[in-house]
Design a protein around this motif. Structure first.
Motif, PDB file in Angstrom:
ATOM      1  N   UNK A 114       0.820  -1.206   0.000  1.00  0.00           N
ATOM      2  CA  UNK A 114       0.000   0.000   0.000  1.00  0.00           C
ATOM      3  C   UNK A 114       0.859   1.263   0.000  1.00  0.00           C
ATOM      4  N   UNK A 115       2.153   1.087   0.289  1.00  0.00           N
ATOM      5  CA  UNK A 115       3.030   2.250   0.377  1.00  0.00           C
ATOM      6  C   UNK A 115       3.556   2.608  -1.007  1.00  0.00           C
ATOM      7  N   UNK A 116       3.345   3.840  -1.471  1.00  0.00           N
ATOM      8  CA  UNK A 116       3.765   4.187  -2.829  1.00  0.00           C
ATOM      9  C   UNK A 116       5.285   4.061  -2.999  1.00  0.00           C
ATOM     10  N   UNK A 117       5.679   3.426  -4.083  1.00  0.00           N
ATOM     11  CA  UNK A 117       7.101   3.167  -4.317  1.00  0.00           C
ATOM     12  C   UNK A 117       7.902   4.456  -4.421  1.00  0.00           C
ATOM     13  N   UNK A 118       7.359   5.440  -5.129  1.00  0.00           N
ATOM     14  CA  UNK A 118       8.120   6.678  -5.311  1.00  0.00           C
ATOM     15  C   UNK A 118       8.307   7.407  -3.987  1.00  0.00           C
ATOM     16  N   UNK A 119       7.261   7.351  -3.159  1.00  0.00           N
ATOM     17  CA  UNK A 119       7.351   8.011  -1.854  1.00  0.00           C
ATOM     18  C   UNK A 119       8.446   7.364  -1.011  1.00  0.00           C
ATOM     19  N   UNK A 120       8.491   6.045  -1.067  1.00  0.00           N
ATOM     20  CA  UNK A 120       9.528   5.324  -0.332  1.00  0.00           C
ATOM     21  C   UNK A 120      10.917   5.741  -0.828  1.00  0.00           C
ATOM     22  N   UNK A 121      11.028   5.862  -2.149  1.00  0.00           N
ATOM     23  CA  UNK A 121      12.318   6.241  -2.726  1.00  0.00           C
ATOM     24  C   UNK A 121      12.704   7.651  -2.298  1.00  0.00           C
ATOM     25  N   UNK A 122      11.733   8.559  -2.270  1.00  0.00           N
ATOM     26  CA  UNK A 122      12.010   9.932  -1.853  1.00  0.00           C
ATOM     27  C   UNK A 122      12.449   9.954  -0.387  1.00  0.00           C
ATOM     28  N   UNK A 123      11.784   9.100   0.425  1.00  0.00           N
ATOM     29  CA  UNK A 123      12.140   9.001   1.833  1.00  0.00           C
ATOM     30  C   UNK A 123      13.579   8.503   1.991  1.00  0.00           C
ATOM     31  N   UNK A 124      13.913   7.472   1.228  1.00  0.00           N
ATOM     32  CA  UNK A 124      15.275   6.938   1.278  1.00  0.00           C
ATOM     33  C   UNK A 124      16.294   7.983   0.856  1.00  0.00           C
ATOM     34  N   UNK A 125      15.970   8.745  -0.191  1.00  0.00           N
ATOM     35  CA  UNK A 125      16.892   9.786  -0.647  1.00  0.00           C
ATOM     36  C   UNK A 125      17.135  10.791   0.462  1.00  0.00           C
ATOM     37  N   UNK A 126      16.070  11.110   1.198  1.00  0.00           N
ATOM     38  CA  UNK A 126      16.219  12.079   2.277  1.00  0.00           C
ATOM     39  C   UNK A 126      17.077  11.517   3.401  1.00  0.00           C
ATOM     40  N   UNK A 127      16.897  10.219   3.687  1.00  0.00           N
ATOM     41  CA  UNK A 127      17.606   9.607   4.809  1.00  0.00           C
ATOM     42  C   UNK A 127      19.052   9.287   4.478  1.00  0.00           C
ATOM     43  N   UNK A 128      19.275   8.710   3.290  1.00  0.00           N
ATOM     44  CA  UNK A 128      20.610   8.192   2.983  1.00  0.00           C
ATOM     45  C   UNK A 128      21.300   8.972   1.887  1.00  0.00           C
ATOM     46  N   UNK A 129      20.768  10.153   1.546  1.00  0.00           N
ATOM     47  CA  UNK A 129      21.354  10.918   0.458  1.00  0.00           C
ATOM     48  C   UNK A 129      20.860  10.390  -0.866  1.00  0.00           C
ATOM     49  N   UNK A 130      20.873  11.256  -1.866  1.00  0.00           N
ATOM     50  CA  UNK A 130      20.353  10.855  -3.176  1.00  0.00           C
ATOM     51  C   UNK A 130      21.250   9.855  -3.845  1.00  0.00           C
ATOM     52  N   UNK A 131      21.073   9.694  -5.128  1.00  0.00           N
ATOM     53  CA  UNK A 131      21.930   8.791  -5.869  1.00  0.00           C
ATOM     54  C   UNK A 131      21.145   7.627  -6.412  1.00  0.00           C
ATOM     55  N   UNK A 132      21.654   7.104  -7.519  1.00  0.00           N
ATOM     56  CA  UNK A 132      20.942   6.062  -8.227  1.00  0.00           C
ATOM     57  C   UNK A 132      20.761   4.822  -7.365  1.00  0.00           C
ATOM     58  N   UNK A 133      21.830   4.412  -6.695  1.00  0.00           N
ATOM     59  CA  UNK A 133      21.790   3.141  -5.986  1.00  0.00           C
ATOM     60  C   UNK A 133      20.761   3.170  -4.849  1.00  0.00           C
ATOM     61  N   UNK A 134      20.796   4.227  -4.059  1.00  0.00           N
ATOM     62  CA  UNK A 134      19.856   4.356  -2.941  1.00  0.00           C
ATOM     63  C   UNK A 134      18.422   4.326  -3.449  1.00  0.00           C
ATOM     64  N   UNK A 135      18.184   5.082  -4.504  1.00  0.00           N
ATOM     65  CA  UNK A 135      16.834   5.144  -5.051  1.00  0.00           C
ATOM     66  C   UNK A 135      16.380   3.763  -5.514  1.00  0.00           C
ATOM     67  N   UNK A 136      17.307   3.031  -6.107  1.00  0.00           N
ATOM     68  CA  UNK A 136      16.925   1.739  -6.658  1.00  0.00           C
ATOM     69  C   UNK A 136      16.691   0.682  -5.585  1.00  0.00           C
ATOM     70  N   UNK A 137      17.481   0.771  -4.509  1.00  0.00           N
ATOM     71  CA  UNK A 137      17.215  -0.132  -3.392  1.00  0.00           C
ATOM     72  C   UNK A 137      15.812   0.129  -2.856  1.00  0.00           C
TER      73      UNK A 137
END
Lengths: 272, 514
Positions: A114-137
């Motif tokens: 139920x959790x939107x994938x893009x939102x999760x990716x944006x959250x990860x970018x905020x927590x662990x810094x941007x970048x392709x790898x973080x976003x893809x994980x």
């Protein structure tokens, strides 16, 4: 196996996937120029020197498209690997754990779904810094439920078969059963899902890069090309159309390939 | 005020100003035409009166700049609703406003302001010297924003008569008079400072109309204005969250003026249409900043090599569409001490390579840690290529702005190079004069010059600031890529637009339809 036939989606999808792979491979041995600012006019339309033109920073577009194919494949592989490595065991575990435990796993799975994938990716970018790898994980994690569900449904059929019952009676442990009997029977499902998820990951990377959260400045990415062409859309539309077409074809390719593969592998469709 | 608090003040306002410049969000387009709804107190323009609609980005969070930071509040209200004793005109010169004249004592400590007579606030109260005293005292006593520290230098403020105010300083400071032209110098009615956040009351050419949150602020002509009354009955400032929506509103006649065009490429959309395009200057120096404290930029030769390596005109043409001004140091052309310093380090690849060799720095790895702002992401790849040409090994590192960039680069100075626009006016001293500021420069030689400039006469100030600008340029404390342009698009019949964005105000006083 005899009834399986090649079908049009499989062939067209396969060809497009091969094209993307070929572009990525070619970029390792040849690109028309270096991926950098060149002392030439910017925003050129396609011409003899620059087959796909130059972008707003006077960089060769074909070079970027070739190098961008690498990024595209990389993100797909990372996301799908994360999702499959975690999602497949979860699905099998859920199928083999009757009662509340299996239910619990699947309800947890539903929450993640139920959790939107893009939102999760944006959250990860905020927590662990941007970048392709973080976003893809992050995209990979968001894709886990898709794998878990489809693997569970496939595995449920297998665990209720007589040969699994026989293996149980013979004293085989659950891990052995999962490995030897369940997994081989759901591999087809996983491959199909991987192809579809690959397409989703490509789209997600493009979306994130377009938002400035994915591939960083100075690295080639089709999504970034879209972002960077936005301000010049009205005077150099080809700078958006070219990467846009590349993304569309890659996504279409992996989707068709997945569809075709499902038809090809699905025993129920045999002979139809 | 200490240089540390000054730097902090600069840092904060920098942060907010830059945030205001950051386009690219995807929020919905507020209806740009929705500025004239009637209100109970009847402040909206009746039909048939002449209204001008100006599109801007970044709506203020509050209307009270005494407690809220950010560029948007003074942009809308300063000089328009609130006035100051002296102001900066379009040429960068200080001109009288609420003070018809002023004198400075020989020791530079006592300022005597003679006030305009016959001035009233929009609530009908008469403007007197007491209002100046209470406004200035409130800065120190009641204001909560860090900018208030600019008034720490004030010793006393006294009304010697109804029309004369005497300010004494604890030390001579040329910066003080300049600060009076900014928001800290705004004059409030001493009896009505309770509703600053919602009902601003001032002496300016416009009175505050209404604020439709999320959409617009309207200003009405002040028919009792002491100076020349403005042409328009009403000015509507329409706020957009997205530069594209702003430009589209202009193209579809939703607004009459784009107050600040966010991306220079957008101008080509307007070039064919029936629009006027105005290009002026700003105070926004786009600086390729070096960390002067750490390797490799603690070596003068490496810094010089980097300056020689940049082809500034080509860079400006590529990453900012050729819009902007090449400056060569930290001074915009509208400051009294401006000198063209672009000749200090002409583009010279061979000289740069030779300097790199002398410094034994060929192949040195540097991180170009940039904020995710349009000018930085556009220029970074060009800078990267030009520096690699002469032997740097550059890695671009995107840092989300403001959070990550402020933390890593600005606060911790964990960087070798960055690209950032310093948009504060007269900020040479703030940026380069403080050894703790992220550029880590602030040599004693520069600090001495800045001190002499601030405490000397006007002539001494100009002379010493020129020397300071020359020093940081020759010492290659940073490279100065270009000065951000001020870009305005307007209907062809609008006149009196503020061409140069060199004050905190979007000065609407001279707007007319001609």
């Amino acid at each position: 196996m005899s009834g399986r036939r090649l079908n049009a989606p499989l062939l067209i999808g396969g060809a497009l996937v091969l094209l993307v792979v070929a572009m990525a491979l070619i970029s390792y041995v040849w690109t028309p120029y270096e991926f950098k600012y060149l002392p030439v006019p910017k925003e050129q339309t396609p011409n003899a020197e620059h087959w796909l033109g130059t972008d707003r920073s006077s960089r060769d577009v074909l070079t970027q498209i070739l190098l961008g194919a690498r990024t595209t494949l990389f993100v797909g592989l990372v996301a799908v690997a994360v999702a499959a490595v975690i999602g497949v065991p979860i699905g099998i575990l859920a199928a083999m754990s009757p009662g509340w435990f299996g239910q619990l796993i699947m309800r947890g799975n539903d929450i993640l779904l139920a959790f939107p994938a893009l939102l999760l990716a944006i959250m990860f970018s905020a927590l662990y810094g941007g970048g392709t790898f973080v976003a893809m994980v992050a995209i990979g994690i968001a894709t886990i439920p898709a794998f878990a569900r489809i693997v569970r449904s496939g595995a449920l059929q297998v665990v209720n078969t007589e040969y699994v019952a026989a293996a149980r009676v013979a004293g085989r442990g659950p891990f052995a059963i999962a490995w030897q009997h369940v997994l081989p029977n759901v591999v087809g499902l996983v491959i199909v899902q991987a192809s579809v998820s690959f397409a989703i990951a490509i789209l997600a990377e493009a979306a994130l890069s377009y938002l400035g959260l994915g591939t960083p400045t100075g690295e080639p990415s089709w999504g970034r090309m879209l972002l960077e062409s936005q301000n010049v859309l009205h005077r150099a539309p080809h700078l958006a159309i070219i990467p846009g077409a590349a993304i569309a074809l890659a996504v279409l390719g992996f989707n068709l390939f997945g569809d075709g593969l499902r038809d090809y592998l699905d025993p129920k469709l045999e002979g139809r | 005020m200490t240089s540390r608090t000054r730097a902090f003040a600069a840092a904060l306002s920098l942060t907010f100003l830059l945030t205001a410049c950051n386009a690219g969000s995807t929020s919905d387009d507020p209806d740009p035409t929705d500025g004239g709804d009637s209100t109970a107190d009847g402040t909206a323009a009746p039909a048939g009166e002449d209204t001008v609609r100006i599109g801007l980005v970044a709506e203020p969070a509050s209307l009270d700049f005494t407690t809220t930071d950010g560029a948007a509040i003074p942009q809308a209200l300063l000089y328009n609703v609130y006035e100051t004793l002296v102001k900066i005109d379009q040429n960068g010169e200080m001109v009288p406003a609420l003070a018809s004249e002023y004198t400075v004592s020989d020791d530079g400590l006592t300022y005597t302001f003679t006030l305009q007579e016959g001035v009233t606030f929009s609530n009908g109260e008469t403007f007197t010297a007491e209002d100046v005293v209470s406004s200035f005292e409130a800065v120190t006593n009641d204001w909560t924003v860090s900018l208030k520290s600019q008034f720490d230098i004030i010793d006393t403020v006294e009304a010697s008569s109804d029309t004369e105010v005497v300010v004494t300083l604890t030390a001579p400071s040329n910066t003080f008079l300049y600060s009076l032209t900014t928001r800290v110098g705004a004059i409030f009615d001493s009896n009505s400072v309770d509703e600053l956040a919602t009902r601003p009351i001032g002496t300016g050419p416009y009175t505050f109309g209404e604020w439709n949150r999320g959409t617009s602020i309207s200003l009405q002509r002040n028919s009792d204005y002491w100076g020349e009354e403005p042409y328009f009955d009403q000015v509507v400032l329409s706020y957009f969250t997205d530069a594209t929506a702003l430009n589209n509103a202009m193209l579809t006649d939703g607004i009459d003026v784009v107050g600040t065009v966010q991306a220079p490429e957008a101008l080509s959309e307007f070039e064919d249409g029936d629009f006027q395009i105005i290009e002026g200057t700003t105070n926004g120096e786009v600086v390729l900043s070096f960390n002067n404290e750490t390797e490799p930029f603690n070596d003068l030769k490496v810094r010089q090599a980097a300056r020689h390596a940049i082809d500034h005109q080509a860079l400006l043409d590529t990453c900012w569409d050729g819009r902007g001004t090449l400056i060569g140091s930290m001074v915009p052309p509208t400051d009294p001490w401006y000198e063209d310093r672009t000749g200090d380090y002409p583009y010279d690849v061979e000289a740069a390579k030779a300097l790199m060799a002398e410094a034994e720095a060929e192949g040195v790895q540097v991180r170009l840690r940039i904020p995710t702002l349009p000018y930085a992401t556009a220029c970074a790849p060009v800078v990267e290529t030009m520096l690699e040409e002469v032997g740097f090994d550059v890695t671009i590192d995107d840092l989300e702005f403001p959070a990550a960039w402020v933390e890593d680069v600005f606060t911790n100075a964990d960087y070798e190079m960055s690209i950032v626009a310093h948009v504060e006016p007269r900020d040479l001293g703030n940026v380069f004069g403080n050894p703790d500021y992220y550029i880590r420069y602030g040599t004693p030689e520069l600090r001495a010059l800045l001190e002499e400039a601030d405490t000397g006469s006007e002539e001494v100030q100009v002379e010493k600031m020129k020397e300071a600008a020359a020093l940081i340029s020759q010492d290659a404390a940073s490279d100065f890529l270009f000065l951000l342009p001020n870009l305005i698009v307007a209907d062809p019949d609008i006149t009196g637009l503020p061409q140069n964005a060199i004050t905190e105000s979007f000065d609407l006083a001279n707007l007319a339809r001609g």
